[in-house]
Design an enzyme around this catalytic site. Structure first.
Site, PDB file in Angstrom:
ATOM      1  N   ASP A  74      -4.754  -0.428  13.667  1.00 47.79           N
ATOM      2  CA  ASP A  74      -4.322  -1.427  14.574  1.00 47.79           C
ATOM      3  C   ASP A  74      -3.728  -2.532  13.821  1.00 47.79           C
ATOM      4  OD1 ASP A  74      -6.999  -2.106  14.346  1.00 47.79           O
ATOM      5  OD2 ASP A  74      -6.723  -3.673  15.835  1.00 47.79           O
ATOM      6  N   ASP A 105      -2.230  -5.377   5.880  1.00 51.16           N
ATOM      7  CA  ASP A 105      -3.635  -5.403   6.679  1.00 51.16           C
ATOM      8  C   ASP A 105      -3.537  -4.214   7.920  1.00 51.16           C
ATOM      9  OD1 ASP A 105      -6.130  -6.022   7.707  1.00 51.16           O
ATOM     10  OD2 ASP A 105      -5.349  -7.872   8.563  1.00 51.16           O
ATOM     11  N   GLU A 139      -9.568  -3.187  15.465  1.00 47.07           N
ATOM     12  CA  GLU A 139     -10.446  -4.197  14.667  1.00 47.07           C
ATOM     13  C   GLU A 139      -9.551  -5.500  14.853  1.00 47.07           C
ATOM     14  OE1 GLU A 139     -11.346  -6.668  11.146  1.00 47.07           O
ATOM     15  OE2 GLU A 139      -9.141  -6.213  11.721  1.00 47.07           O
ATOM     16  N   GLU A 168     -10.587  -3.381   3.697  1.00 42.38           N
ATOM     17  CA  GLU A 168      -9.749  -4.683   4.135  1.00 42.38           C
ATOM     18  C   GLU A 168      -9.302  -4.993   2.885  1.00 42.38           C
ATOM     19  OE1 GLU A 168      -9.032  -6.282   6.653  1.00 42.38           O
ATOM     20  OE2 GLU A 168     -10.264  -5.222   8.223  1.00 42.38           O
TER      21      GLU A 168
END
Length: 384
Positions: A74, A105, A139, A168
């Site tokens: 997401d 990201d 997230e 990440e």
């Protein structure tokens, strides 16, 4: 048939083209589920509360060692779409970058790991070892039904990771600079002070909540929470809004609202900070005769995976592939590692995060296969 290596750049582009703004799945998890299933992984959709999640396993449940990976597909909203100079879901390549929301990201991190994991189990399958991937679609949102749902499902179904890597983006400027071994906690408090409305020319006939709020925010903002701990920077408090909603210049408002956010280290807990906020709030209500209400949300407690076998493993792999010794850090915001730390030891490592959440988010194309190589070395070293 010989195995063809998975191209992490192409996979990143395919994922970026999926408009998976939280909580929309956008096709990203469908794409990954097919790719992993075709590669021999057992996949299960663990959807909950309107959120899409994917669990994938290669190897037996009773394997001697199970290495886990956690990531998310997401992405945050686009912001001002007119400000984008490249299509936000176009995944176009220009000037050495792949452009699009989620490119940094963290669809490139997910793509690099998935590509590394598939290649690893086909070329050097571990004996008596297993891989687990937990990929969430929540997230960037409330995270109530994302990684938390995956971990709940794993517990109910007898699934477990011995160690976990979160993909990440962790590096400030160059690939290899930083590994996250913990994160600060995050607490938000919404405060409402209520006095008595009145005419601005007759302040003695009113009870203005603004001076009380100004005193409270000054005390909170000027208070030194700590000076840092062994692995953490000093905790911080930021007042992010103060508002009365009062457009009139001749009216003393009845209410004033403020919001503060605290990022805290392991010298505190969410409960201890809530107690401190309540103490300061009680002082102000007594001094100014106003009424007070406070709502607190603890997004996550601070946590630390002490330097040891897992951070050493990742550090050695990063150093071997980048010639850089990564810093072990706890800086930055929260991540889903805050949920995984209760399940198993966890660290985070990924790409450079300069453009995450920005307009014209982009990832340096050449870094994606390098990250895949690092992830592949981590897997080989872990099961060696």
């Amino acid at each position: 048939m010989p195995h063809s290596p998975v191209d992490p750049i192409a996979l990143t582009a395919d994922l970026v083209r999926c408009p998976s703004v939280t909580p929309e799945e956008g096709g990203a998890l469908v794409l990954l589920e097919k790719l992993l299933t075709d590669a021999g992984f057992d996949c299960t959709r663990v959807d909950r509360g309107g959120v899409s999640n994917l669990f994938a396993r290669w190897g037996d449940k009773d394997a001697a060692r199970t290495f886990g990976f956690n990531g998310h597909t997401d992405v945050v909203p686009l912001g001002d779409e007119a400000a984008w100079t490249m299509p936000p879901f176009g995944a176009e390549q220009k000037d050495g970058f792949l452009w699009g929301r989620g490119a940094t990201d963290m669809k490139s991190g997910v793509a690099a790991y998935v590509a590394a994991a598939i290649d690893f189990v086909h070329t050097t399958p571990p004996k008596n070892g297993a891989l687990i991937l937990t990929i969430t679609g929540d997230e960037e949102g409330d995270a109530v039904d994302g990684t938390a749902a995956l971990l709940d499902w794993m517990q109910e179904n007898g699934e477990a990771m011995d160690h976990c890597l979160v993909g990440e983006p962790t590096c400030p400027d160059e690939l290899g600079q930083m590994i996250k071994i913990g994160r600060r906690g995050s607490l938000t408090a919404w405060i409402t002070l209520t006095g008595e409305q009145g005419h601005a020319a007759y302040p003695h006939r009113a009870n203005n909540p603004l001076p009380a709020m100004a005193r409270l925010i000054d005390r909170l903002s000027s208070h030194e929470l700590d000076q840092g701990t062994e692995h953490f920077d000093a905790s911080t408090l930021a007042a992010v809004t103060i508002d009365t909603g009062n457009p009139a210049t001749n009216v003393i408002p009845a209410q004033c609202r403020a919001t503060v956010n605290i990022r805290f280290n392991d010298a505190h807990s969410g409960a201890s900070l809530t107690d401190w906020l309540q103490y300061e709030l009680d002082r102000v209500t007594q001094e100014f005769g106003v009424k007070a209400e406070m709502e607190v949300k603890i997004s996550g407690e601070s946590f630390l995976t002490p330097p040891g076998d897992l951070s050493d493993l990742v550090s050695k792999a990063v150093q071997a592939e980048t010639n850089m010794t990564p810093e072990l850090s706890t800086t930055g915001g929260t991540s889903d590692a805050r949920f995984i730390k209760d399940h198993c030891p966890v660290v985070e490592f990924g790409l450079v995060g300069k453009t995450m959440h920005q307009v014209d988010e982009r990832v340096e194309v050449a870094l994606i296969p390098r990250l895949k190589t690092i992830y592949g070395r981590i897997l080989r070293d872990y099961f060696a």
